[in-house]
Design an enzyme around this catalytic site. Structure first.
Site, short mmCIF file in Angstrom:
data_model
loop_
_atom_site.label_atom_id
_atom_site.label_comp_id
_atom_site.label_asym_id
_atom_site.label_seq_id
_atom_site.Cartn_x
_atom_site.Cartn_y
_atom_site.Cartn_z
N TYR A 1 -3.38 9.02 -12.56
CA TYR A 1 -5.31 9.45 -12.75
C TYR A 1 -5.88 7.76 -12.31
O TYR A 1 -4.88 6.77 -12.77
CB TYR A 1 -5.19 8.99 -14.76
N GLU B 1 -13.39 11.40 -9.83
CA GLU B 1 -12.25 10.83 -10.67
C GLU B 1 -11.66 11.27 -9.64
O GLU B 1 -11.45 12.74 -9.15
CB GLU B 1 -12.10 11.51 -11.86
#
Lengths: 377, 287
Positions: free
Chosen positions: A101, A189
């Protein structure tokens, strides 16, 4: 403003972040063609502006173009969390070794951008943060200095990325930083950022949110806003510079100021009613804007009464009154209206509305009670 | 005594010749605020308010000529960051930015720069400051408040007016009212103002008006529990707001379950703060 995955990944690519080969399709046929071009296994991904697409069945892996067409057909007929799927992204399927992530967002408390990374990618990061916070790395970036190379290396090291990938990771971090900066993103993101079987880093999925207040300097981004994803009344409101959110109740609210607008909704509920919307006409609204606001409120068939609460400061109550009269002339509403005007030029405003057949109120509580009673008929 | 501004404040207005700037400068002047200068690049040498207030081309020139020690910014959002940098570089210690819609990344740069220079910023996207009977810097209508001993601090604009007006109707006055603004990244926060009110001899009680989004109210509650001796009454707007939607203020959005009205009310009540069900209930809770 949220961007779709395919839009976000196009921005990533512009900044040198590796993304899978793929294109967006609006029909099953197009999806099949794209799959033929790509060859091999492909992933069909619904493009809707909500999370949890995978869990809802909106992401499927197809073995061949025929299956890609079938899956695209299915996904394009779905609704995910109430939103119809209008487009699918057809990406080549990656051979995944590991999922990471990585994001950059605004830390409002620290007043600085923050890079967030975790070796546990591909899942809901808020869940990781809640259950295993030690698996999340956060590095703040000084907004006056920008991202420094050592900070990217520090992140790579702290998520145990193999050393031979540090240089690639630094490039991705610097690309994501520039993408965040140059699009005025509030979130950029990559989840997951994958290490492939071939030992390459690829941004498999992406999400960007852009600061609405910055769109004046990003006309290209303002243009790609997907208005299909919001209620038509919200689009219409934005066109007039109004801040509007549709809710499920039956008391339409028109208020100046966001805090007071929220408070007016709260107080309607406190006295047993349900607000039909949030609507802030903003500071200094003239008659035109007020008339547009009134039309938007009255276009909701659920509305059984309207509460107008104006505390004049920068906004003049007489201007508001003129707007109300214009709109009423046009729309000829048949629902009761409760109006409360206080502050700048309130006297003149009340005078203008004298013959308009509206219930008046002195206090906020009084106005809310009267609106609730009016909606109940 | 009051906080931040009083009758001795020497006010400069940036964007003084614009529609809003001029309208509100007239109001501030009529209220008795000592407006000493205005700035509009390219209009230096002109005068406004019937020749009472000189206009300068830059903040530096205005400060040199008039000794201004506070500025109120009315310029459009795309120019507001530059106006704040300019004021800080000219040595003004207190900046009040009324402008709404300043991009958040700009605000992060401004805030970090101003912190290094030890410059206090109130706002942006705020109604400004009012010390009733002495001075107002911003757009709060002067006639809705009377001088008194209640300190008011708020993230909202018109909701603040609502509270000041309710206090006035109940015969209660304010020491100073501070609108800190509704943006996610701003200058002065609740704790800064609570601390000032705690040390201000004129202020006996404090009203804190919050709203959904962020965790500033929760942090304020911690501060109240640990440091405040003066009673605090609060109201939180947005109890019926749906999550994930921006409610007008860029700051007013509930993200990932944090920042809800219920969380904030719980934290404040645990700190001994009385929380009103609606704004007009506030005066009775102060008694």
């Amino acid at each position: 403003m949220k961007l779709h995955e395919y839009q976000s990944k196009m921005i990533f690519a512009k900044y040198g972040i590796p993304i899978p080969k793929g294109r967006v399709a609006a029909t099953a046929d197009e999806a099949k063609h794209i799959a033929e071009e790509l060859g091999g296994r492909v992933v069909i991904k619904s493009q809707v502006l909500v999370g949890g697409r995978g869990k809802a069945g909106g992401v499927k892996v197809a073995r061949d173009p025929k299956e890609a067409g079938e899956f695209a057909q299915q996904i394009l007929s779905m609704h995910i969390k109430g939103l119809p799927v209008r487009k699918v992204l057809v990406d080549e399927a990656a051979a995944i070794e590991h999922e990471i992530y990585f994001s950059i967002t605004n830390d409002r408390a620290a007043k600085k951008p923050v890079m967030i990374a975790s070796a546990s990618g591909g899942v809901d990061i808020e869940e990781v943060a809640a259950t295993t916070p030690e698996k999340i790395v956060k590095v703040h970036v000084d907004p006056l200095l920008g991202l420094r190379d050592y900070q990217a290396r520090d992140i790579a090291a702290s998520i145990d990325l193999p050393r031979e990938l540090w240089r690639d990771f630094s490039r991705i971090a610097s690309g994501l930083w520039r993408a965040y900066l140059e699009t005025d993103a509030t979130l950029a993101e990559i989840n997951p950022l994958v290490i492939t079987k071939g030992n390459h880093l690829v941004a498999l999925d992406g999400k960007m949110m852009i600061d609405d207040n910055s769109l004046f300097r990003h006309p290209d981004l303002a243009e790609i806003r997907d208005v299909d994803e919001e209620a038509p009344a919200e689009t219409e409101a934005r066109r007039h510079g109004l801040s509007f959110i549709k809710l499920e109740g039956d008391i339409g609210c028109m208020v100046n100021g966001a805090g007071l607008a929220m408070t007016s909704m709260d107080i309607v509920k406190l006295f047993g009613g349900e607000p039909a919307n949030f609507l802030d006409i903003g500071g200094g609204a003239g008659a035109d804007k007020v008339a547009a606001a009134m039309r938007i409120i009255l276009s909701d068939p659920n509305v059984k009464a309207v509460l107008l609460n104006i505390f004049g400061g920068i906004t003049r109550c007489d201007e508001v009154a003129r707007g109300i009269l214009t709109a009423m002339d046009e729309v000829k509403p048949n629902v009761p209206m409760v109006v409360r005007l206080v502050g700048t030029n309130a006297e003149e405003g009340r005078h203008l509305l004298e013959n308009a057949n509206m219930t008046t109120a002195e206090t906020l509580a009084d106005a809310a009670k009267k609106a609730v009673a009016a909606a109940k008929g | 005594m009051s906080i931040l501004i009083n009758k001795n404040t020497r006010l400069l207005v940036q964007g003084i010749t614009g529609n809003e700037g001029l309208f509100h400068t007239t109001q501030m002047f009529a209220y008795g605020t000592n407006v000493v200068a205005g700035v509009t690049p390219g209009k230096g040498g002109e005068w406004v308010l019937d020749g009472k207030v000189p206009v300068f081309d830059s903040v530096k020139l205005a400060v040199d000529a008039t000794g201004a020690n506070c500025t109120c910014i009315f310029v459009p959002s795309r120019f507001a960051p530059d106006a704040m940098f300019e004021a800080a570089d000219a040595g003004i210690p207190l900046i009040v930015c009324i402008t709404e819609g300043v991009p958040v990344q700009d605000m992060m740069r401004v805030r970090n720069y101003l912190d290094q220079k030890k410059v206090r910023l109130v706002g942006p996207n705020c109604p400004g400051l009012l010390t009733p009977g002495e001075a107002k810097v911003g757009i709060i209508p002067g006639d809705i408040a009377i001088p008194g001993s209640v300190g008011v601090v708020s993230r909202s604009g018109t909701l603040t007016y609502e509270v000041l007006y309710a206090l006035k109707l109940a015969g209660m006055g304010a020491s100073t009212c501070v609108g800190i603004g509704g943006d996610p990244v701003n200058g002065t926060n609740f704790i800064d103002v609570l601390e000032m009110f705690e040390h201000d001899p004129q202020t006996e009680k404090v009203v804190l008006i919050g709203e959904i989004g962020g965790t500033d109210e929760e942090k304020a509650a911690e501060y109240v529990a640990a440091k405040m001796t003066k009673p605090v009454v609060s109201f939180i707007a947005g109890q019926t707001a749906p999550p994930g939607k921006r409610m007008g203020h860029a700051g007013a959005i509930i993200e990932g379950g944090a920042g809800t009205a219920a969380d904030k009310i719980r934290a404040l009540e645990a700190a001994g703060v009385k929380v009103a069900k609606h704004p007009e209930e506030i005066p009775s809770l102060l008694k």
